[in-house]
Design an enzyme around this catalytic site. Structure first.
Site, PDB file in Angstrom:
ATOM      1  N   TYR A 153       6.001  35.699 -27.074  1.00 58.68           N
ATOM      2  CA  TYR A 153       6.812  34.625 -26.480  1.00 58.68           C
ATOM      3  C   TYR A 153       6.078  34.044 -25.281  1.00 58.68           C
ATOM      4  O   TYR A 153       5.545  34.780 -24.453  1.00 58.68           O
ATOM      5  CB  TYR A 153       8.164  35.195 -26.015  1.00 58.68           C
ATOM      6  N   GLU A 241       8.382  25.688 -24.297  1.00 62.93           N
ATOM      7  CA  GLU A 241       8.672  27.028 -24.815  1.00 62.93           C
ATOM      8  C   GLU A 241       8.072  27.180 -26.202  1.00 62.93           C
ATOM      9  O   GLU A 241       8.299  26.331 -27.066  1.00 62.93           O
ATOM     10  CB  GLU A 241      10.189  27.247 -24.872  1.00 62.93           C
TER      11      GLU A 241
END
Ligand code: GDP
Ligand code: MN
Length: 440
Positions: A153, A241
């Site tokens: 991530y 993101e």
């Protein structure tokens, strides 16, 4: 005590669900008062990324099943990934109202892409981050699928607590990052960046290492992180993101998903990006409000709130809740409004059939009370207001032309139904009066 509006405003949370909430511990109020950020669809974000040297898969975009099939053939890939394009995350685990499960599908057969796209386009996809009924899918992305050996991530965002940009990463990507943050906070790594100095190679390398990239993959990941940061800055993003930020068995670091939000204040210098704004997921009334530079948020009560400033909006909603009422919506005038906008605002507020009363709570600063008073009187006259109206004006030009009396007389002329100036308006007497004007 939790603010009642924070508990209530599910609609607001929908807009804000697009931001990694786990990062903003304790600052929900701040988030609730934020303006809507421009969000792009995944395919638009990936185009920006690939134009700036960030590695994404080859892809096409389609808005019919046939186009999706043709795109799948044209890709000429070993495997294809078909992805519904909506602004919310969690698509992989989402469900369509066509019955199809999953907003992300892998297949080796282009014909299957066509069949799946048929069950995606035109249907609603519901995920953890959408309202219950889901969001209509108008486009799909048809991309070359790559094998993923590891999912991490990575996000870059402007963080108030860091007073600037911060890199956030976890070696446990792909999954729900909020869960990782809750169960294994030690697996969330942060790297504060000095916006004037830019990202240092040592910072990018450290993040790459924390994400578990080793050997030649480490410097490749660091290079991708640096490029992502430079893009973040260049396009005035508030958030980039990438989940998953993955690696392939062939030794490539790839951004498999992308979500970019932008700072609305940068619109004037990011014209190309803002021109891509896909408003199809907004409520029509929100779009209508945006045309007049007004912010409209629909809620599910019956008292319309007409306010200026997000803080006053929140406080007004709280006051309504604490007195046993429920706001139907709120419309934020912002600063520097003109009379005509006040009129449009009233038109929008009264268009909602749930509205049984309107509460105007304006603090006159740059928007002075006389402008509001004139706008209200015009609106009352022309729209033949059928619901009770309560007005509170406080601040600049409060007394000008007798702002309150002005409203009182003008609106009185329109329906002759004034109950007089009330000093204290409560939820109970709100419903009884046709037009109340109260002074503070
Ligand atoms: P989200 O569910 O909305 O976050 O959509 P993603 O784009 O993140 O896709 C969901 C999941 O599908 C990812 O976490 C991956 O596990 C998987 N996925 C997406 N693209 C590919 C791909 O090209 N290859 C493989 N093997 N898996 C993929
Ligand atoms: Mn994802």
């Amino acid at each position: 005590m939790a603010s009642p509006v924070a508990a209530q405003a599910g609609k607001l949370l929908r807009t804000l669900a697009l931001r990694p909430r786990f990062l903003a511990a304790g600052s929900q109020a701040v988030q609730l008062t934020s303006r809507r950020w421009l969000n792009l669809q995944e395919y638009q974000s990936k185009k920006l990324m690939s134009d700036n040297g960030v590695r994404v898969q080859r892809f096409f975009v389609a808005d019919t099943a046939n186009e999706a099939l043709e795109a799948a053939k044209r890709l000429n890939a070993k495997e294809i990934v078909l992805k519904a394009q909506i602004l919310a995350g969690g698509r992989g685990k989402g469900v369509f109202n066509s019955g199809l499960k999953g907003g992300v599908h892998l297949t080796k057969d282009p014909n299957v892409v066509g069949q799946l796209a048929k069950q995606m386009i035109g249907y609603n996809l519901a995920t953890k981050q959408t309202p219950k009924e889901g969001v209509k899918v108008n486009k799909v992305m048809v991309a070359e699928a790559l094998d993923i050996s590891r999912e991490t991530y990575l996000a870059i965002l402007m963080d108030r607590s860091c007073n600037g940009p911060v890199l956030v990463g976890s070696p446990q990507g792909g999954v729900d990052i909020e869960e990782v943050a809750a169960s294994n906070p030690e697996l969330i790594f942060k790297e504060q960046i000095d916006i004037f100095e830019g990202i240092k190679d040592s910072q990018a390398q450290r993040m790459a290492e924390n994400l578990g990239f080793i050997g030649p993959l480490k410097s490749q990941a660091a290079d991708q992180i640096t490029k992502l940061y430079n893009l973040f800055l260049k396009i005035d993003a508030t958030q980039v993101e990438v989940n998953p930020f993955g690696e392939t068995p062939e030794g490539q670091v790839v951004c498999f998903d992308a979500k970019i939000n932008f700072d609305d204040n940068a619109e004037f210098r990011q014209k190309d990006i803002f021109a891509m704004d896909d408003k199809s997921e907004n409520e029509p009334i929100e779009n209508e409000a945006a045309k007049y530079d007004l912010k409209y948020i629909g809620l599910d009560g019956n008292i319309a709130c007409f306010v200026n400033g997000a803080g006053l909006a929140m406080a007004t909603c709280d006051i309504i809740f604490l007195n046993g009422g429920k706001p139907a919506n709120f419309l934020d005038l912002g600063g520097g409004v003109k009379e005509a906008q006040v009129y449009q605002a009233f038109k929008l507020l009264t268009a909602d059939p749930k509205v049984e009363a309107i509460l105007v709570n304006i603090f006159g600063g740059i928007v002075n009370c006389a402008i509001i008073a004139n706008g209200i009187t015009k609106a009352c006259r022309e729209l033949e207001l059928k619901v009770p109206l309560v007005v509170r004006l406080e601040g600049t030009f409060m007394e000008k032309k007798g702002s309150y009396m002005h409203i009182k007389q003008e609106t009185g002329n329109s329906n002759g139904n004034i109950t007089g100036i009330q000093e204290n308006v409560t939820h109970q007497n709100l419903s009884k009066c046709a037009i109340s004007i109260f002074l503070c």
